[in-house]
Motif scaffolding. Sequence first.
Motif, PDB file in Angstrom:
ATOM      1  N   LEU A  52     -35.020  39.182 -25.433  1.00 18.23           N
ATOM      2  CA  LEU A  52     -35.079  37.760 -25.832  1.00 18.23           C
ATOM      3  C   LEU A  52     -34.727  37.768 -27.328  1.00 18.23           C
ATOM      4  O   LEU A  52     -33.864  36.704 -27.604  1.00 18.23           O
ATOM      5  N   GLN A  53     -35.185  38.669 -28.182  1.00 13.08           N
ATOM      6  CA  GLN A  53     -34.930  38.602 -29.621  1.00 13.08           C
ATOM      7  C   GLN A  53     -33.434  39.053 -29.825  1.00 13.08           C
ATOM      8  O   GLN A  53     -32.843  38.537 -30.647  1.00 13.08           O
ATOM      9  N   LYS A  54     -32.728  39.871 -29.006  1.00 15.97           N
ATOM     10  CA  LYS A  54     -31.279  40.193 -29.287  1.00 15.97           C
ATOM     11  C   LYS A  54     -30.588  38.918 -29.158  1.00 15.97           C
ATOM     12  O   LYS A  54     -29.527  38.654 -29.948  1.00 15.97           O
ATOM     13  N   ALA A  55     -30.736  38.124 -28.044  1.00 19.31           N
ATOM     14  CA  ALA A  55     -29.882  37.041 -27.725  1.00 19.31           C
ATOM     15  C   ALA A  55     -30.190  36.118 -28.843  1.00 19.31           C
ATOM     16  O   ALA A  55     -29.272  35.613 -29.084  1.00 19.31           O
ATOM     17  N   GLN A  56     -31.443  35.908 -29.319  1.00 24.55           N
ATOM     18  CA  GLN A  56     -31.579  34.880 -30.173  1.00 24.55           C
ATOM     19  C   GLN A  56     -30.932  35.268 -31.529  1.00 24.55           C
ATOM     20  O   GLN A  56     -30.276  34.303 -32.302  1.00 24.55           O
ATOM     21  N   LYS A  57     -30.875  36.471 -32.137  1.00 26.81           N
ATOM     22  CA  LYS A  57     -30.320  37.010 -33.095  1.00 26.81           C
ATOM     23  C   LYS A  57     -28.810  36.589 -32.964  1.00 26.81           C
ATOM     24  O   LYS A  57     -28.269  36.262 -34.154  1.00 26.81           O
ATOM     25  N   ILE A  58     -28.243  37.155 -32.149  1.00 23.56           N
ATOM     26  CA  ILE A  58     -26.708  36.817 -31.734  1.00 23.56           C
ATOM     27  C   ILE A  58     -26.434  35.301 -31.945  1.00 23.56           C
ATOM     28  O   ILE A  58     -25.379  34.838 -32.596  1.00 23.56           O
ATOM     29  N   ILE A  59     -27.231  34.543 -31.267  1.00 22.58           N
ATOM     30  CA  ILE A  59     -27.117  33.087 -31.093  1.00 22.58           C
ATOM     31  C   ILE A  59     -27.131  32.460 -32.495  1.00 22.58           C
ATOM     32  O   ILE A  59     -26.276  31.464 -32.970  1.00 22.58           O
ATOM     33  N   ARG A  60     -27.973  32.895 -33.231  1.00 20.61           N
ATOM     34  CA  ARG A  60     -28.257  32.189 -34.770  1.00 20.61           C
ATOM     35  C   ARG A  60     -26.997  32.645 -35.537  1.00 20.61           C
ATOM     36  O   ARG A  60     -26.644  31.822 -36.358  1.00 20.61           O
ATOM     37  N   GLY A  61     -26.591  33.881 -35.280  1.00 24.31           N
ATOM     38  CA  GLY A  61     -25.369  34.170 -36.068  1.00 24.31           C
ATOM     39  C   GLY A  61     -24.012  33.261 -35.822  1.00 24.31           C
ATOM     40  O   GLY A  61     -23.262  32.988 -36.539  1.00 24.31           O
ATOM     41  N   TYR A  62     -24.026  33.011 -34.586  1.00 20.88           N
ATOM     42  CA  TYR A  62     -22.821  32.197 -33.882  1.00 20.88           C
ATOM     43  C   TYR A  62     -22.960  30.986 -34.487  1.00 20.88           C
ATOM     44  O   TYR A  62     -21.928  30.287 -34.857  1.00 20.88           O
ATOM     45  N   LEU A  63     -24.339  30.223 -34.488  1.00 19.51           N
ATOM     46  CA  LEU A  63     -24.433  28.898 -34.963  1.00 19.51           C
ATOM     47  C   LEU A  63     -24.088  28.816 -36.429  1.00 19.51           C
ATOM     48  O   LEU A  63     -23.595  27.633 -36.764  1.00 19.51           O
ATOM     49  N   GLU A  64     -24.203  29.916 -37.067  1.00 23.94           N
ATOM     50  CA  GLU A  64     -24.207  29.753 -38.496  1.00 23.94           C
ATOM     51  C   GLU A  64     -22.426  29.835 -38.726  1.00 23.94           C
ATOM     52  O   GLU A  64     -22.113  28.992 -39.605  1.00 23.94           O
ATOM     53  N   LYS A  65     -21.845  30.644 -37.942  1.00 18.33           N
ATOM     54  CA  LYS A  65     -20.564  30.463 -38.083  1.00 18.33           C
ATOM     55  C   LYS A  65     -19.790  29.093 -37.414  1.00 18.33           C
ATOM     56  O   LYS A  65     -18.916  28.371 -38.429  1.00 18.33           O
ATOM     57  N   CYS A  66     -20.426  28.586 -36.599  1.00 16.56           N
ATOM     58  CA  CYS A  66     -20.109  27.187 -36.362  1.00 16.56           C
ATOM     59  C   CYS A  66     -20.335  26.186 -37.272  1.00 16.56           C
ATOM     60  O   CYS A  66     -19.555  25.302 -37.467  1.00 16.56           O
ATOM     61  N   GLN A  67     -21.347  26.388 -38.169  1.00 20.39           N
ATOM     62  CA  GLN A  67     -21.672  25.390 -39.133  1.00 20.39           C
ATOM     63  C   GLN A  67     -20.573  25.557 -40.234  1.00 20.39           C
ATOM     64  O   GLN A  67     -20.129  24.612 -40.925  1.00 20.39           O
ATOM     65  N   GLU A  68     -20.337  27.156 -40.635  1.00 23.24           N
ATOM     66  CA  GLU A  68     -19.395  27.358 -41.571  1.00 23.24           C
ATOM     67  C   GLU A  68     -17.983  26.677 -41.160  1.00 23.24           C
ATOM     68  O   GLU A  68     -17.400  26.142 -42.100  1.00 23.24           O
ATOM     69  N   MET A  69     -17.702  26.734 -40.052  1.00 25.71           N
ATOM     70  CA  MET A  69     -16.310  25.988 -39.459  1.00 25.71           C
ATOM     71  C   MET A  69     -16.249  24.739 -39.078  1.00 25.71           C
ATOM     72  O   MET A  69     -15.263  24.197 -38.644  1.00 25.71           O
ATOM     73  N   HIS A  70     -17.432  23.820 -39.511  1.00 32.95           N
ATOM     74  CA  HIS A  70     -17.618  22.529 -39.195  1.00 32.95           C
ATOM     75  C   HIS A  70     -17.268  22.144 -37.700  1.00 32.95           C
ATOM     76  O   HIS A  70     -16.604  21.141 -37.694  1.00 32.95           O
ATOM     77  N   VAL A  71     -17.882  22.525 -36.670  1.00 31.53           N
ATOM     78  CA  VAL A  71     -17.632  22.658 -35.526  1.00 31.53           C
ATOM     79  C   VAL A  71     -18.120  21.207 -35.341  1.00 31.53           C
ATOM     80  O   VAL A  71     -19.351  21.169 -35.395  1.00 31.53           O
ATOM     81  N   GLY A  72     -17.452  20.548 -34.025  1.00 25.93           N
ATOM     82  CA  GLY A  72     -17.990  19.055 -33.802  1.00 25.93           C
ATOM     83  C   GLY A  72     -19.185  19.214 -32.813  1.00 25.93           C
ATOM     84  O   GLY A  72     -20.188  18.772 -32.952  1.00 25.93           O
ATOM     85  N   ASP A  73     -18.848  19.942 -31.519  1.00 25.73           N
ATOM     86  CA  ASP A  73     -19.677  20.285 -30.466  1.00 25.73           C
ATOM     87  C   ASP A  73     -19.966  21.581 -29.999  1.00 25.73           C
ATOM     88  O   ASP A  73     -18.932  22.366 -30.120  1.00 25.73           O
TER      89      ASP A  73
END
Length: 290
Positions: A52-73
Amino acid sequence: MHTTAIIDIGSNTIVLVIYQIDDTGLHQLYYQSIAAHLVACIQDRKMSEEGLQKAQKIIRGYLEKCQEMHVGDIYGDVTECGRNLVNQDAFLSAIKEAGLANVRLLTGEEEAMCDFYGTTLDCQIPDGLMIDIGGGSTEFVSFQNRKIQDAVSIPLGCVRLSAMKPDPSVSKEAIENMRLQHPSLSNSDMAIGVGGTIRACRKTVEAVKGNQQARFLTEDLLALYTGLKQEDPAWCKAAKENVTPDRLPVLVPGLGMLVAASQSFGIREFVSSEYGVREGFLLHFVLKRL
């Protein structure tokens, strides 16, 4: 420019792909894959706290990348690793707590269908079979006139198989049992291959044979499988140079599944697709084009 991200939470890898979508189709802007091996964190159908923690850590990192690239959806899909968990609610809650609110748990049939829809972007074969060997499951789709006849998933993939008998017999028994329940899965000379195992097979065969193309013959698959099992220097060197380090330990078990499928369905040739479940999920469940 509208951008959409898909976070694909699988048994072996968690993948982020960011697409630009316009009138000309899907254009990949960013790709990242992390080998999470979540299937190894499942014991007695329960995902461990580590998983559970491994999945959360990876997803949080991916969401940071999405924010950095101004992803719409941003959308997420969960495949076999979450399908049969006794703590499935806890797993999905952990994903949403990480910030991925829009997530769908795919059934085995839905995963297989999405695989096939993805392959329509680069494979124009009218009739045949599609195979996707993942970490925890393998998907099969029989199609005619580019329409799905049957779509099935079995809970055996390259990571699960790595802990079992290292030859095609286990996979072949599972395939034959599946075909008894799904007689519409027809034999086929040609199969579309999806996923890391099949891409690794193609790249390694290309390195040894010296040709660059999306196709490889079943006889090449058998030569690669036998070569790796017997530790043939040429095949081992080609695999080491063309397969990612996280994929190498589960390559032979995955190839064993591919050998078993070729024997059961009479496959003579494979065409490797660059697309699969993520693109199919986007086309079918998000854009609703298929």
